[in-house]
Design an enzyme around this catalytic site. Structure first.
Site, mmCIF file in Angstrom:
data_model
loop_
_atom_site.group_PDB
_atom_site.id
_atom_site.type_symbol
_atom_site.label_atom_id
_atom_site.label_comp_id
_atom_site.label_asym_id
_atom_site.label_seq_id
_atom_site.Cartn_x
_atom_site.Cartn_y
_atom_site.Cartn_z
ATOM 1 N N ASP A 11 -0.055 15.919 18.630
ATOM 2 C CA ASP A 11 0.846 16.051 17.487
ATOM 3 C C ASP A 11 1.650 17.328 17.674
ATOM 4 O OD1 ASP A 11 -0.207 13.774 16.330
ATOM 5 O OD2 ASP A 11 -1.608 14.861 15.055
ATOM 6 N N ASP A 130 -0.724 3.735 9.745
ATOM 7 C CA ASP A 130 -1.648 4.659 9.091
ATOM 8 C C ASP A 130 -2.143 3.968 7.826
ATOM 9 O OD1 ASP A 130 -0.966 6.569 11.006
ATOM 10 O OD2 ASP A 130 0.619 7.423 9.760
#
Length: 252
Positions: A11, A130
């Site tokens: 990330d 997600d």
């Protein structure tokens, strides 16, 4: 049988790798290009780089990083974050990425999947989902890095993504993200049973047994993890040796 894949996830925020818990409490984990080189040398099968803020100013920084990664590693890598139109896909592929990941933009406009597949091929299109399991057991899909709940539910959305021609699904359980107590194997097993495309499992890796279980019980095609690799808790060569001993087919 295809080998199961081990995929470190990086990330990226402001040019640095970060990692959080349940999508919050970010801490720095190092330079993404150097980490990518390290994981490539250690035997990672693929890498995923996600621009987690994807602000307009950050786009150039991220594109520069993708070019540096492409020049330094020789394994496939996927990039995502803020990709909402074909021009974004074009830019990332031109910078050297092998695949792109779309999430919020596809939920808001599912036709984007069709457009990417039609223009670049299904192998380029990874759809990230997600989702969080609610108290009643339902899995709800979220937008904007897990910030905004939607009306869409995990299994019906995953099936639609499959039917629209995406190449893979990257499913992150928000309940399990960064908690290090194992992947969402029951949900993954159900996804594997209803889909015809590969599923990458994300969220929950804490020990080597978790990787064994996500393949043996969750029937995932690949397992993605971040902090256990970034902070040296699990080494990729040792993990693959362990999985091979557990009769999981991996590339050594």
């Amino acid at each position: 049988m295809l080998a199961k894949r081990i995929i470190p996830c990086l990330d990226v925020k402001d040019g640095q790798t970060v990692k959080g818990t349940n999508f919050l409490q970010l801490r720095q984990a190092g330079d993404p290009v150097e980490l990518g080189k390290l994981y490539s040398r250690q035997g990672a099968d693929e890498l995923v780089f996600l621009d987690i803020t994807a602000s307009h100013e950050g786009r150039k920084t991220f594109t520069d990083m993708v070019q540096k990664v492409a020049a330094e590693i020789d394994i496939p890598f996927t990039v995502g974050g803020g990709i909402s139109e074909l021009a974004d896909v074009e830019r990332m592929l031109s910078a050297g990425a092998d695949k792109i990941s779309v999430n919020s933009a596809a939920l808001r406009r599912p036709g984007l999947i069709d457009e990417i597949v039609s223009r670049f091929g299904s192998q380029v299109c990874v759809v990230a989902i997600d989702a969080q399991q609610d108290e009643d057991g339902t899995w709800t899909c979220y937008l904007n890095g897990g910030r905004i709940p939607t009306e869409r539910k995990l299994f019906e959305w995953a099936k639609e993504v499959n039917d629209r021609g995406a190449g893979e699904i990257l499913f992150t359980s928000m309940n399990h993200d960064g908690v290090k107590k194992g992947f969402a194997c029951d949900a993954l097993n159900r996804l594997a049973s209803i889909l015809t495309i590969p599923v990458i499992a994300s969220g929950g890796a804490g020990q080597m047994e978790d990787f064994r279980d996500v393949f043996a019980k969750g029937h995932a095609d690949a397992a993605l993890a971040a902090s256990v690799f970034h902070f040296g808790q699990i080494g990729i060569p040792e993990l693959k040796e362990y999985l091979r001993k557990e009769n999981i087919n991996v590339r050594l």
